[in-house]
Write an enzyme that holds these catalytic residues in place. Structure first.
Site, PDB file in Angstrom:
ATOM      1  N   CYS A 168      24.238  20.620 -34.856  1.00  0.00           N
ATOM      2  CA  CYS A 168      24.133  20.264 -36.281  1.00  0.00           C
ATOM      3  C   CYS A 168      22.736  20.138 -36.879  1.00  0.00           C
ATOM      4  O   CYS A 168      22.531  20.569 -38.001  1.00  0.00           O
ATOM      5  CB  CYS A 168      24.915  18.985 -36.531  1.00  0.00           C
ATOM      6  SG  CYS A 168      26.683  19.271 -36.305  1.00  0.00           S
ATOM      7  N   LYS A 210      25.219  13.356 -46.144  1.00  0.00           N
ATOM      8  CA  LYS A 210      25.370  13.806 -44.752  1.00  0.00           C
ATOM      9  C   LYS A 210      24.224  14.736 -44.358  1.00  0.00           C
ATOM     10  O   LYS A 210      23.584  14.553 -43.309  1.00  0.00           O
ATOM     11  CB  LYS A 210      26.725  14.494 -44.583  1.00  0.00           C
ATOM     12  CG  LYS A 210      26.941  15.128 -43.223  1.00  0.00           C
ATOM     13  CD  LYS A 210      26.925  14.131 -42.094  1.00  0.00           C
ATOM     14  CE  LYS A 210      26.695  14.810 -40.781  1.00  0.00           C
ATOM     15  NZ  LYS A 210      26.639  13.926 -39.639  1.00  0.00           N
ATOM     16  N   GLU A 243      31.184  12.753 -41.245  1.00  0.00           N
ATOM     17  CA  GLU A 243      31.194  12.011 -39.979  1.00  0.00           C
ATOM     18  C   GLU A 243      29.759  11.841 -39.477  1.00  0.00           C
ATOM     19  O   GLU A 243      28.991  12.782 -39.470  1.00  0.00           O
ATOM     20  CB  GLU A 243      32.033  12.782 -38.947  1.00  0.00           C
ATOM     21  CG  GLU A 243      32.204  12.058 -37.645  1.00  0.00           C
ATOM     22  CD  GLU A 243      32.611  10.605 -37.865  1.00  0.00           C
ATOM     23  OE1 GLU A 243      33.677  10.363 -38.444  1.00  0.00           O
ATOM     24  OE2 GLU A 243      31.840   9.699 -37.480  1.00  0.00           O
TER      25      GLU A 243
HETATM   26  P1  NAD Z   1      33.966  22.465 -33.112  1.00  0.00           P
HETATM   27  O1  NAD Z   1      33.579  23.894 -33.121  1.00  0.00           O
HETATM   28  O2  NAD Z   1      33.884  21.667 -31.848  1.00  0.00           O
HETATM   29  O3  NAD Z   1      35.483  22.325 -33.632  1.00  0.00           O
HETATM   30  C1  NAD Z   1      35.981  23.005 -34.739  1.00  0.00           C
HETATM   31  C2  NAD Z   1      37.390  23.494 -34.414  1.00  0.00           C
HETATM   32  O4  NAD Z   1      37.997  24.010 -35.601  1.00  0.00           O
HETATM   33  C3  NAD Z   1      37.446  24.622 -33.387  1.00  0.00           C
HETATM   34  O5  NAD Z   1      38.221  24.223 -32.268  1.00  0.00           O
HETATM   35  C4  NAD Z   1      38.107  25.785 -34.153  1.00  0.00           C
HETATM   36  O6  NAD Z   1      38.989  26.562 -33.349  1.00  0.00           O
HETATM   37  C5  NAD Z   1      38.864  25.054 -35.223  1.00  0.00           C
HETATM   38  N1  NAD Z   1      39.184  25.888 -36.391  1.00  0.00           N
HETATM   39  C6  NAD Z   1      38.367  26.689 -37.105  1.00  0.00           C
HETATM   40  N2  NAD Z   1      39.021  27.244 -38.114  1.00  0.00           N
HETATM   41  C7  NAD Z   1      40.298  26.811 -38.058  1.00  0.00           C
HETATM   42  C8  NAD Z   1      41.457  27.039 -38.843  1.00  0.00           C
HETATM   43  N3  NAD Z   1      41.422  27.827 -39.923  1.00  0.00           N
HETATM   44  N4  NAD Z   1      42.603  26.433 -38.491  1.00  0.00           N
HETATM   45  C9  NAD Z   1      42.651  25.625 -37.401  1.00  0.00           C
HETATM   46  N5  NAD Z   1      41.582  25.362 -36.622  1.00  0.00           N
HETATM   47  C10 NAD Z   1      40.416  25.949 -36.950  1.00  0.00           C
HETATM   48  O7  NAD Z   1      33.106  21.761 -34.251  1.00  0.00           O
HETATM   49  P2  NAD Z   1      32.668  20.214 -34.343  1.00  0.00           P
HETATM   50  O8  NAD Z   1      31.487  19.974 -33.506  1.00  0.00           O
HETATM   51  O9  NAD Z   1      33.870  19.367 -34.185  1.00  0.00           O
HETATM   52  O10 NAD Z   1      32.174  20.163 -35.850  1.00  0.00           O
HETATM   53  C11 NAD Z   1      33.087  20.225 -36.924  1.00  0.00           C
HETATM   54  C12 NAD Z   1      32.368  19.860 -38.203  1.00  0.00           C
HETATM   55  O11 NAD Z   1      31.908  18.506 -38.115  1.00  0.00           O
HETATM   56  C13 NAD Z   1      31.127  20.695 -38.516  1.00  0.00           C
HETATM   57  O12 NAD Z   1      31.048  20.876 -39.905  1.00  0.00           O
HETATM   58  C14 NAD Z   1      29.986  19.825 -38.041  1.00  0.00           C
HETATM   59  O13 NAD Z   1      28.811  20.073 -38.763  1.00  0.00           O
HETATM   60  C15 NAD Z   1      30.494  18.434 -38.348  1.00  0.00           C
HETATM   61  N6  NAD Z   1      29.948  17.363 -37.496  1.00  0.00           N
HETATM   62  C16 NAD Z   1      29.812  17.549 -36.154  1.00  0.00           C
HETATM   63  C17 NAD Z   1      29.357  16.507 -35.348  1.00  0.00           C
HETATM   64  C18 NAD Z   1      29.202  16.656 -33.859  1.00  0.00           C
HETATM   65  O14 NAD Z   1      28.700  15.744 -33.241  1.00  0.00           O
HETATM   66  N7  NAD Z   1      29.615  17.740 -33.249  1.00  0.00           N
HETATM   67  C19 NAD Z   1      29.063  15.267 -35.927  1.00  0.00           C
HETATM   68  C20 NAD Z   1      29.225  15.111 -37.310  1.00  0.00           C
HETATM   69  C21 NAD Z   1      29.675  16.175 -38.079  1.00  0.00           C
HETATM   70  C1  UGA Z   2      23.420  13.914 -34.670  1.00  0.00           C
HETATM   71  C2  UGA Z   2      23.322  12.633 -35.499  1.00  0.00           C
HETATM   72  O1  UGA Z   2      22.687  11.628 -34.727  1.00  0.00           O
HETATM   73  C3  UGA Z   2      24.720  12.160 -35.916  1.00  0.00           C
HETATM   74  O2  UGA Z   2      24.611  11.025 -36.754  1.00  0.00           O
HETATM   75  C4  UGA Z   2      25.426  13.289 -36.651  1.00  0.00           C
HETATM   76  O3  UGA Z   2      26.745  12.903 -36.981  1.00  0.00           O
HETATM   77  C5  UGA Z   2      25.470  14.522 -35.771  1.00  0.00           C
HETATM   78  O4  UGA Z   2      24.119  14.899 -35.405  1.00  0.00           O
HETATM   79  C6  UGA Z   2      26.053  15.705 -36.449  1.00  0.00           C
HETATM   80  O5  UGA Z   2      26.097  15.776 -37.656  1.00  0.00           O
HETATM   81  O6  UGA Z   2      26.428  16.605 -35.678  1.00  0.00           O
HETATM   82  P1  UGA Z   2      23.993  14.508 -32.157  1.00  0.00           P
HETATM   83  O7  UGA Z   2      23.389  15.822 -32.502  1.00  0.00           O
HETATM   84  O8  UGA Z   2      25.329  14.491 -31.532  1.00  0.00           O
HETATM   85  O9  UGA Z   2      24.119  13.608 -33.473  1.00  0.00           O
HETATM   86  O10 UGA Z   2      23.021  13.697 -31.190  1.00  0.00           O
HETATM   87  P2  UGA Z   2      21.622  12.949 -31.453  1.00  0.00           P
HETATM   88  O11 UGA Z   2      21.645  11.700 -30.682  1.00  0.00           O
HETATM   89  O12 UGA Z   2      21.298  12.839 -32.879  1.00  0.00           O
HETATM   90  O13 UGA Z   2      20.591  13.906 -30.745  1.00  0.00           O
HETATM   91  C7  UGA Z   2      20.269  15.184 -31.288  1.00  0.00           C
HETATM   92  C8  UGA Z   2      19.151  15.821 -30.498  1.00  0.00           C
HETATM   93  O14 UGA Z   2      17.930  15.136 -30.724  1.00  0.00           O
HETATM   94  C9  UGA Z   2      19.382  15.785 -28.989  1.00  0.00           C
HETATM   95  O15 UGA Z   2      18.960  16.979 -28.418  1.00  0.00           O
HETATM   96  C10 UGA Z   2      18.517  14.628 -28.542  1.00  0.00           C
HETATM   97  O16 UGA Z   2      18.118  14.741 -27.218  1.00  0.00           O
HETATM   98  C11 UGA Z   2      17.349  14.764 -29.499  1.00  0.00           C
HETATM   99  N1  UGA Z   2      16.609  13.496 -29.687  1.00  0.00           N
HETATM  100  C12 UGA Z   2      17.225  12.434 -30.259  1.00  0.00           C
HETATM  101  C13 UGA Z   2      15.279  13.416 -29.295  1.00  0.00           C
HETATM  102  O17 UGA Z   2      14.718  14.399 -28.787  1.00  0.00           O
HETATM  103  N2  UGA Z   2      14.599  12.239 -29.492  1.00  0.00           N
HETATM  104  C14 UGA Z   2      15.182  11.154 -30.060  1.00  0.00           C
HETATM  105  O18 UGA Z   2      14.502  10.122 -30.197  1.00  0.00           O
HETATM  106  C15 UGA Z   2      16.537  11.258 -30.447  1.00  0.00           C
END
Ligand code: NAD
Ligand code: UGA
Length: 463
Positions: free
Chosen positions: A277, A221, A162
């Protein structure tokens, strides 16, 4: 296989919004999001859709449209696995805090538990989709667990990372730059890819759906996050040089960003990147590189984190130095605690580290964030384990009104770029503060000339 029933394990920042958008765009598919966390599921099911656990602009409307029609939130994990043809695994994959790889490797225990649970429950063939961000070659481990502990049914494993960013998750999901799907090159693997392509094709143009092998998808990713974070660290490195040379980092960013080869995005100097992340994924990349003996590759990427830590630290150090080398007993107002605007997520927010440094110097922090409350702030500080929780509590005061947070403060620090901060009555804030009144703008958010005209001693990153 025509998909009509999807399960997503993990109702977090990715699972919740992603499944809500799939449900909205695919009314013919039943989507069930399951989680072990009962409180989180209860919040997703809260009658008042404004109380869902994740704040993302536009998300509550989509949840209101779809919830209990074709989108369901539940703790009945086994049942949802049993009924689904396609299962997204969207659980957390944090940095390991113990054992081999502590502080670097991704902790895959939640992923493995999901695999074992799916293997135990599944009574018919299923497509398993890695939605979580995972080290390259995790699919191999998943396949081994599924094939060796399952009931003899067939599993196809896809990688579908994602790319949404928090704060813009809904728009990112509705209009993705690309959707990436990696699968096995066998006919069954290709069929599984096509099944998932058909889901996304309900709203994503086909030319934006990219098909690769599993390993390229997994590694893309980590690479995307490393490149994005690297740009922030690069501009932050230049911000320090700007401060020494009277160059202005905003002008430099604009000048280089107009070069179409460089591009203008992700060039905003800041107090440092946060979020769950960037750091975790780069540490993971460093760990994997080292594991393959690629020490130069590992060192190259590690520098992105080193620069980011330096940026956070030098922001707090500068506050102390500017306030006559002591902040002991002084009130420092913090505007913002979330790691970026338009989210209630605070994971790895730079604000946490800046606050921790200032509390070490015995400052009193008066905090306002539009979406983050007192308990979360304390939990974030306690998690660092720098001092006793009671001591954090003594030094952190949260307000639901920014003007009260700033009253009688020695300085205001801007930690998150919330739009509303720009519209405050800054003259009123100035009048209520101790003089000289300082602003440390960690986001280059406010108009420097306007702030100086009011009377503030105004400093921002990189100028
Ligand atoms: P999160 O902690 O918000 O959500 C994960 C959820 O999974 C939690 O609510 C937890 O209780 C649940 N969980 C864990 N183990 C479980 C199990 N065995 N059965 C059922 N539920 C279970 O995490 P997130 O931010 O959604 O991130 C999830 C993944 O996506 C990570 O690998 C992260 O790197 C990736 N990712 C995150 C973002 C972002 O913006 N947060 C963007 C892209 C990718
Ligand atoms: C980032 C990536 O942008 C997503 O594509 C990815 O899916 C995600 O991580 C993930 O894998 O979790 P996110 O962390 O939600 O998304 O937000 P960003 O907009 O990337 O910002 C990350 C951090 O960098 C923030 O603290 C933001 O303030 C900072 N940032 C961003 C800066 O300081 N300067 C910039 O120009 C951009």
């Amino acid at each position: 296989m025509k998909i009509t029933n999807i399960c997503c394990i993990g109702a977090g920042y990715v699972g919740g919004p992603t499944m809500a958008v799939i449900a909205e765009k695919c009314p013919h598919i039943k989507v069930t999001v399951v989680d072990l966390n009962e409180a989180r599921i209860a919040a997703w099911n809260d009658e008042d859709v404004n109380n869902i656990p994740i704040y993302e602009p536009g998300l509550n409307e989509i949840v209101a449209n779809t919830r209990n029609k074709n989108l369901f939130f539940s703790t009945a994990v086994d049942q949802a696995i049993d009924e689904a043809q396609l299962i997204f695994i969207s659980v957390n994959t944090p940095t390991k805090t113990y054992g081999t790889g502590k502080g670097m490797a991704a902790d895959l225990k939640h992923i493995e538990l999901c695999a074992r649970q799916i293997a135990k429950v599944a009574k018919n063939d299923k497509i398993i989709v890695e939605k979580s961000t995972l080290p390259v070659r995790t699919a191999e481990a998943l396949k081994s667990i599924l094939d060796n502990t399952g009931n003899g049914v067939q599993f196809q494993i896809l990688s579908n990372p994602e790319f949404l960013a928090e704060g813009t998750a809904v728009q990112d999901l509705l209009h993705p730059d690309r959707v990436l799907i990696g699968g096995e090159t066998t006919p069954e693997g290709q069929q599984a890819i096509e099944s998932l392509v058909d889901v996304y094709a309900n709203w994503v143009p086909k030319e934006r759906i990219l098909k690769t092998n599993v390993w390229s998808s997994e590694l893309s990713k980590l690479t995307a996050n490393a490149f994005l974070a690297q740009r922030v660290s690069s501009i932050n490195a230049m911000s320090e040089l700007c401060e020494k040379t009277e160059a202005n980092v905003n002008e430099v960013a604009k000048a280089i960003g107009m070069d179409s080869r460089i591009g203008s995005k992700f060039l905003k100097a800041s107090v440092g990147f946060g979020g769950s992340c960037f750091q975790k994924d780069i540490l993971n990349l460093v760990y994997i590189s080292k594991a393959f003996g690629l020490n130069e590759v590992a060192d190259y990427w590690e520098q992105v984190i080193i620069m980011n830590d330096h940026q956070k630290r030098r922001f707090s150090r500068n506050i102390v130095q500017t306030l006559y080398n002591t902040v002991s007993g002084k009130k420092i107002a913090f505007l913002g605690w979330a790691f970026k605007k338009d989210t209630n997520d605070t994971r790895e927010s730079a604000a946490i580290y800046v606050a921790d440094d200032l509390i070490n110097e015995q400052a009193n922090i008066a905090l306002y964030d539009p979406k983050v409350g007192h308990q979360q702030v304390l939990a974030d500080l306690d998690y660092l384990d720098t001092r006793k929780p009671a001591d954090n509590e003594k030094h952190i005061h949260t307000f639901d009104n920014p003007y009260m947070a700033c009253e009688n403060a020695h300085a205001v620090a801007i930690l998150t770029e919330w739009d509303e901060f720009k519209d405050y009555d800054w003259k009123k804030i100035y009048d209520s503060m101790l003089k000289p009144a300082f602003i440390f703008d960690g986001r280059n958010l406010l108009d420097a000339e306007k702030m100086r005209a009011i009377g503030f001693v105004y400093q921002s990153i990189g100028s």
